[in-house]
Design a protein around this motif. Structure first.
Motif, PDB file in Angstrom:
ATOM      1  N   PRO A   1     -15.170   0.319  -8.874  1.00  7.32           N
ATOM      2  CA  PRO A   1     -14.909   1.402  -7.912  1.00  7.32           C
ATOM      3  C   PRO A   1     -15.084   0.960  -6.461  1.00  7.32           C
TER       4      PRO A   1
ATOM      5  N   TYR B   1      -8.348  -0.360  -0.678  1.00  3.26           N
ATOM      6  CA  TYR B   1      -7.446   0.691  -0.180  1.00  3.26           C
ATOM      7  C   TYR B   1      -7.159   0.527   1.309  1.00  3.26           C
TER       8      TYR B   1
ATOM      9  N   TYR C   1     -14.542  -2.048  -5.352  1.00  2.00           N
ATOM     10  CA  TYR C   1     -13.384  -2.890  -5.029  1.00  2.00           C
ATOM     11  C   TYR C   1     -12.180  -2.032  -4.666  1.00  2.00           C
ATOM     12  N   VAL C   2     -11.941  -0.980  -5.449  1.00  4.30           N
ATOM     13  CA  VAL C   2     -10.794  -0.098  -5.184  1.00  4.30           C
ATOM     14  C   VAL C   2     -10.948   0.548  -3.810  1.00  4.30           C
ATOM     15  N   TRP C   3     -12.154   0.994  -3.501  1.00  2.00           N
ATOM     16  CA  TRP C   3     -12.395   1.623  -2.202  1.00  2.00           C
ATOM     17  C   TRP C   3     -12.155   0.635  -1.059  1.00  2.00           C
TER      18      TRP C   3
ATOM     19  N   VAL D   1      -4.480  -2.296 -10.374  1.00  2.25           N
ATOM     20  CA  VAL D   1      -5.511  -1.266 -10.500  1.00  2.25           C
ATOM     21  C   VAL D   1      -5.027  -0.160 -11.426  1.00  2.25           C
ATOM     22  N   ASN D   2      -3.755   0.182 -11.333  1.00  6.62           N
ATOM     23  CA  ASN D   2      -3.190   1.199 -12.219  1.00  6.62           C
ATOM     24  C   ASN D   2      -3.119   0.708 -13.664  1.00  6.62           C
TER      25      ASN D   2
ATOM     26  N   VAL E   1      -3.860  -1.495  -2.028  1.00  9.59           N
ATOM     27  CA  VAL E   1      -4.325  -1.510  -3.411  1.00  9.59           C
ATOM     28  C   VAL E   1      -3.302  -2.215  -4.282  1.00  9.59           C
TER      29      VAL E   1
ATOM     30  N   ASN F   1       0.814  -1.211   0.000  1.00 11.56           N
ATOM     31  CA  ASN F   1       0.000   0.000   0.000  1.00 11.56           C
ATOM     32  C   ASN F   1       0.855   1.273   0.000  1.00 11.56           C
TER      33      ASN F   1
ATOM     34  N   MET G   1     -10.567  -8.638  -8.210  1.00  9.01           N
ATOM     35  CA  MET G   1     -10.517  -7.394  -8.963  1.00  9.01           C
ATOM     36  C   MET G   1     -11.089  -7.586 -10.359  1.00  9.01           C
TER      37      MET G   1
END
Length: 266
Positions: A221, A228, A223-225, A236-237, A232, A40, A61
């Protein structure tokens, strides 16, 4: 120096705004090649292609991404069809309540997302669907808020069209159907495509309304939240970079097609 700054003030401000806008995007692209020392920590620790070669290393993801893509495509399709029909009705036909309909179209766009999301959740609960929250409730919610953007976009495109071309087609004995498909629809098509792209972006990116009406489903979105808080993954990037490349491809293709059409007319 003062005179030089005055002459180039607009250019410098424009470059500053562009830099401010694209720096976060550049960070996303850079981090897609990052091999962080900690999960992270967003610091570039080493170059790697592992993230690109193993996009679905975290299966959750990719499942969330697939759900967002399915909902985005279906919501875009339904909202574009209904919004296009509504746009034609509002511009080309005069009916009772037309002014009120124009006003109501803007309400979902003007209302905060938290209000829309909670209102839809209340509606689903009142309809007895509280235990059925999931894919279909997310889809209904996305169609609802995408519809307004489609109607406004298509209506603006129609309002700016010159009707002399349609009159010329009628003078050349074209039927109403021929006039629509060979004259009107090609002229409106850029607006329809723009509305569809906008709808897909809004649907894929939405978090607040989706979070309130998702039940046990998890979109990208969400999942990303959730990720985090524990770390992450760099993949994701990669997804963000791919979305950026797709957007650039659409814009470049549209520009090339427009230039080719202009050259053909000349």
């Amino acid at each position: 120096m003062t005179a030089w700054l005055r002459e180039r003030m607009v250019l410098l401000l424009g470059l500053g705004v562009l830099a401010y806008t694209f720096v976060p995007i550049a960070v996303v692209v850079l981090m897609s090649f990052n091999e962080p020392a900690a999960r992270n920590v967003y610091s570039f620790d080493g170059f790697t292609l592992h993230n690109w070669a193993n996009i679905c290393e975290d299966a959750a993801m990719c499942e969330a991404l697939g759900l967002s893509l399915r909902i985005g495509f279906l919501a875009t399709l339904v909202a574009t069809v209904l919004g296009t029909l509504a746009g034609f009705a509002l511009v080309r036909h005069d009916f009772a309540g037309r002014s009120s309909a124009n006003l109501l179209i803007f309400l979902p766009m003007a209302a905060p997302e938290i209000v829309l999301g909670s209102s839809l959740l209340t509606l689903f609960v009142a309809a007895g669907a509280s235990g059925l929250l999931g894919f279909w409730t997310i889809l209904i919610a996305h169609i609802m808020f995408c519809l307004s953007f489609v109607v406004v976009t298509v209506r603006s495109r129609l309002a700016g069209l010159d009707d002399t071309l349609e009159q010329a087609a009628a003078d050349l004995y074209a039927t109403p159907a021929q006039t629509f498909w060979r004259v009107t629809f090609p002229l409106v098509l850029p607006g329809i495509l723009g509305a569809a792209l906008l709808s897909f972006s809004l649907s894929f990116d939405d978090f607040i309304i989706t979070n309130l009406n998702s039940g046990n489903e998890t979109t990208f979105p969400m999942y990303v939240w959730g990720a985090y808080r524990v770390g992450v993954p760099m993949q994701v990037n990669v997804i963000g970079t791919l979305m950026l490349l797709f957007s650039l491809a659409v814009v470049v293709t549209g520009e090339l097609v427009s230039r080719r059409r202009r050259r053909a007319l000349v």
